[in-house]
Design an enzyme around this catalytic site. Structure first.
Site, PDB file in Angstrom:
ATOM      1  N   LYS A 181      -3.881   7.043 -23.314  1.00 28.36           N
ATOM      2  CA  LYS A 181      -5.123   6.610 -23.857  1.00 28.36           C
ATOM      3  C   LYS A 181      -5.226   7.614 -25.228  1.00 28.36           C
ATOM      4  CE  LYS A 181      -8.374   8.887 -22.348  1.00 28.36           C
ATOM      5  NZ  LYS A 181      -9.352  10.085 -22.831  1.00 28.36           N
ATOM      6  N   SER A 230     -13.135  12.123 -23.640  1.00 23.25           N
ATOM      7  CA  SER A 230     -12.473  11.684 -25.122  1.00 23.25           C
ATOM      8  C   SER A 230     -12.358  10.611 -25.270  1.00 23.25           C
ATOM      9  CB  SER A 230     -11.060  12.462 -24.820  1.00 23.25           C
ATOM     10  OG  SER A 230     -11.014  13.897 -24.426  1.00 23.25           O
ATOM     11  N   LYS A 289     -10.528  15.789 -31.613  1.00 22.76           N
ATOM     12  CA  LYS A 289     -10.324  15.779 -30.292  1.00 22.76           C
ATOM     13  C   LYS A 289      -8.995  14.882 -30.385  1.00 22.76           C
ATOM     14  CE  LYS A 289      -9.378  15.862 -25.786  1.00 22.76           C
ATOM     15  NZ  LYS A 289      -8.789  17.193 -25.287  1.00 22.76           N
TER      16      LYS A 289
HETATM   17  P1  NAD Z   1     -10.908  12.327 -13.838  1.00 24.85           P
HETATM   18  O1  NAD Z   1     -10.265  10.942 -13.611  1.00 24.85           O
HETATM   19  O2  NAD Z   1     -10.377  13.251 -13.016  1.00 24.85           O
HETATM   20  O3  NAD Z   1     -12.608  12.341 -13.669  1.00 24.85           O
HETATM   21  C1  NAD Z   1     -13.156  11.200 -14.123  1.00 24.85           C
HETATM   22  C2  NAD Z   1     -14.505  11.078 -13.168  1.00 24.85           C
HETATM   23  O4  NAD Z   1     -15.242   9.953 -14.004  1.00 24.85           O
HETATM   24  C3  NAD Z   1     -14.258  10.576 -11.703  1.00 24.85           C
HETATM   25  O5  NAD Z   1     -14.826  11.741 -10.875  1.00 24.85           O
HETATM   26  C4  NAD Z   1     -14.965   9.387 -11.696  1.00 24.85           C
HETATM   27  O6  NAD Z   1     -15.279   9.217 -10.376  1.00 24.85           O
HETATM   28  C5  NAD Z   1     -15.894   9.534 -12.769  1.00 24.85           C
HETATM   29  N1  NAD Z   1     -16.225   7.969 -13.268  1.00 24.85           N
HETATM   30  C6  NAD Z   1     -15.392   6.797 -13.555  1.00 24.85           C
HETATM   31  N2  NAD Z   1     -16.082   5.916 -13.723  1.00 24.85           N
HETATM   32  C7  NAD Z   1     -17.516   6.122 -13.553  1.00 24.85           C
HETATM   33  C8  NAD Z   1     -18.551   5.407 -13.317  1.00 24.85           C
HETATM   34  N3  NAD Z   1     -18.869   4.135 -13.643  1.00 24.85           N
HETATM   35  N4  NAD Z   1     -19.728   6.233 -12.909  1.00 24.85           N
HETATM   36  C9  NAD Z   1     -19.834   7.479 -12.433  1.00 24.85           C
HETATM   37  N5  NAD Z   1     -18.573   8.053 -12.463  1.00 24.85           N
HETATM   38  C10 NAD Z   1     -17.623   7.692 -12.909  1.00 24.85           C
HETATM   39  O7  NAD Z   1     -10.659  12.735 -15.313  1.00 24.85           O
HETATM   40  P2  NAD Z   1     -10.603  14.113 -16.184  1.00 24.85           P
HETATM   41  O8  NAD Z   1      -9.553  14.561 -16.129  1.00 24.85           O
HETATM   42  O9  NAD Z   1     -11.700  14.800 -15.425  1.00 24.85           O
HETATM   43  O10 NAD Z   1     -11.026  13.593 -17.411  1.00 24.85           O
HETATM   44  C11 NAD Z   1     -12.294  13.273 -18.166  1.00 24.85           C
HETATM   45  C12 NAD Z   1     -12.298  13.279 -19.621  1.00 24.85           C
HETATM   46  O11 NAD Z   1     -11.859  14.476 -20.186  1.00 24.85           O
HETATM   47  C13 NAD Z   1     -11.114  12.175 -20.109  1.00 24.85           C
HETATM   48  O12 NAD Z   1     -11.923  11.697 -21.410  1.00 24.85           O
HETATM   49  C14 NAD Z   1     -10.024  13.107 -20.443  1.00 24.85           C
HETATM   50  O13 NAD Z   1      -9.308  12.635 -21.384  1.00 24.85           O
HETATM   51  C15 NAD Z   1     -10.723  14.537 -21.221  1.00 24.85           C
HETATM   52  N6  NAD Z   1     -10.039  15.637 -20.755  1.00 24.85           N
HETATM   53  C16 NAD Z   1      -9.338  16.004 -19.549  1.00 24.85           C
HETATM   54  C17 NAD Z   1      -8.843  17.252 -19.383  1.00 24.85           C
HETATM   55  C18 NAD Z   1      -7.831  17.390 -18.345  1.00 24.85           C
HETATM   56  O14 NAD Z   1      -7.044  18.565 -18.359  1.00 24.85           O
HETATM   57  N7  NAD Z   1      -7.964  16.812 -17.142  1.00 24.85           N
HETATM   58  C19 NAD Z   1      -8.912  18.230 -20.810  1.00 24.85           C
HETATM   59  C20 NAD Z   1      -9.659  17.751 -21.615  1.00 24.85           C
HETATM   60  C21 NAD Z   1     -10.324  16.570 -21.925  1.00 24.85           C
END
Ligand code: NAD
Length: 297
Positions: free
Chosen positions: A243, A100, A175
């Protein structure tokens, strides 16, 4: 397993990316992943995927590259530069960013990728960790019809409601609206919880009957136990919702849309974060209402 399925590179194996990539593996896809935490790479290999040592290694042979990282700066970090996706993916590959991020970042990425012959879709999701695990996410897509049609089988292994919303960036705009609705809904539920408890009503019974009527929502279904047990393990972190409230507030200002309630809830999310609760699930908005109502939590 069918050899006809595209080979997948998956970048970002967090709360969402891990179960989503595992659902692709279960559906028969060959998935190579890269992320920053070794334990998440180990989890991927245990599930039947392969771990790469770098983005370049992950994407080199991929037909489809999926990214699921926190926000615009991380998408830019993994896409651009000599070690990034655009320099190392093959021409003709399809890059699906499911993070997102701001709509403008998606538009810019699609333009830069096109210069390398790489096709792009923005495809953020809603449904939370549970939706990711159960493969019932809502997937809101921006980009071209042909690319959307090509990606549809993959999306259907991850979600239940999959919609092309318009050109590049439109998935992100939808979104942003989703995050506005969810935050306002959580805030309303949190206020109802404090009101009901202070009134001495059986909270579990009240939430059950409320959820059967017009006040019912997926938020109430999914977050009811978080409220009842004060279990604020993420889930969806307040940091990420902060964010997203910034994204929707900026995008709305750009088009001249007023978000009066959204703006207040954005401030409440920011306040919760400033009090050190950024790592908690967004259902922790309940703590803000409790504090405003005199509790020491
Ligand atoms: P998270 O922080 O659990 O996971 C993010 C992942 O990205 C981590 O494993 C990290 O290692 C990886 N990452 C970050 N920088 C990196 C890089 N330079 N190279 C490789 N990997 C890298 O986050 P999440 O909760 O999984 O959310 C991910 C996205 O999905 C976000 O944009 C969030 O807004 C969206 N989202 C999350 C949810 C939720 O319920 N958690 C629901 C819908 C959407």
């Amino acid at each position: 397993m069918s050899n006809a399925l595209p080979k997948i590179a998956w970048i970002g194996l967090g709360i969402m990316g891990s179960p989503m990539s595992e659902n692709l593996i279960k559906a028969g896809y060959d998935v190579t992943g890269f992320t920053l935490e070794q334990e998440k790479l180990d989890r991927l290999t245990s599930a039947g995927g392969s771990a790469a040592d770098s983005i370049a290694e992950a994407v080199r042979d991929a037909d489809v590259i999926v990214t699921m990282v926190p926000a615009s700066p991380q998408v830019e970090a993994i896409a651009y530069g000599p070690d990034g996706i655009l320099e190392n993916a093959r021409s003709g590959a399809l890059l699906i960013d499911m993070s997102s991020i701001t709509p403008q970042t998606s538009v810019d990425l699609a333009r830069a990728a096109a210069e390398k012959g790489i096709r792009v879709l923005d495809a953020p999701v809603s449904g939370g960790e549970a939706g990711a695990v159960e493969a019932v996410l809502s997937i809101m897509v921006g980009g071209g019809q042909v690319d959307f049609d090509a990606a549809r089988p993959l999306f259907e292994a991850l979600g239940r409601t999959v919609v092309l919303c318009g050109p590049h960036g439109c998935g992100q705009t939808v979104k942003a609206a989703n995050q506005l609705i969810v935050a306002v809904n959580i805030q309303a539920c949190a206020e109802a919880v404090v009101f009901l408890e202070k009134s001495g009503v059986d909270l579990a019974a009240a939430l059950d009957v409320l959820n059967g009527g017009l006040a019912g929502s997926t938020v109430l279904t999914r977050k009811k136990d978080n409220f009842l047990r004060r279990d604020f393990r993420p889930g969806f972190r307040i940091d990420l919702h902060h964010k997203d409230m910034g994204i929707v507030t900026d995008a709305a200002r750009d088009v001249g849309a007023a978000l009066p309630v959204g703006a207040v809830v954005a401030q409440l999310v920011a306040s919760l974060r400033a009090q050190g609760d950024g790592g908690l699930d967004h259902s922790a908005l309940l703590r803000t209402v409790e504090r405003l109502s005199g509790a020491q939590v």
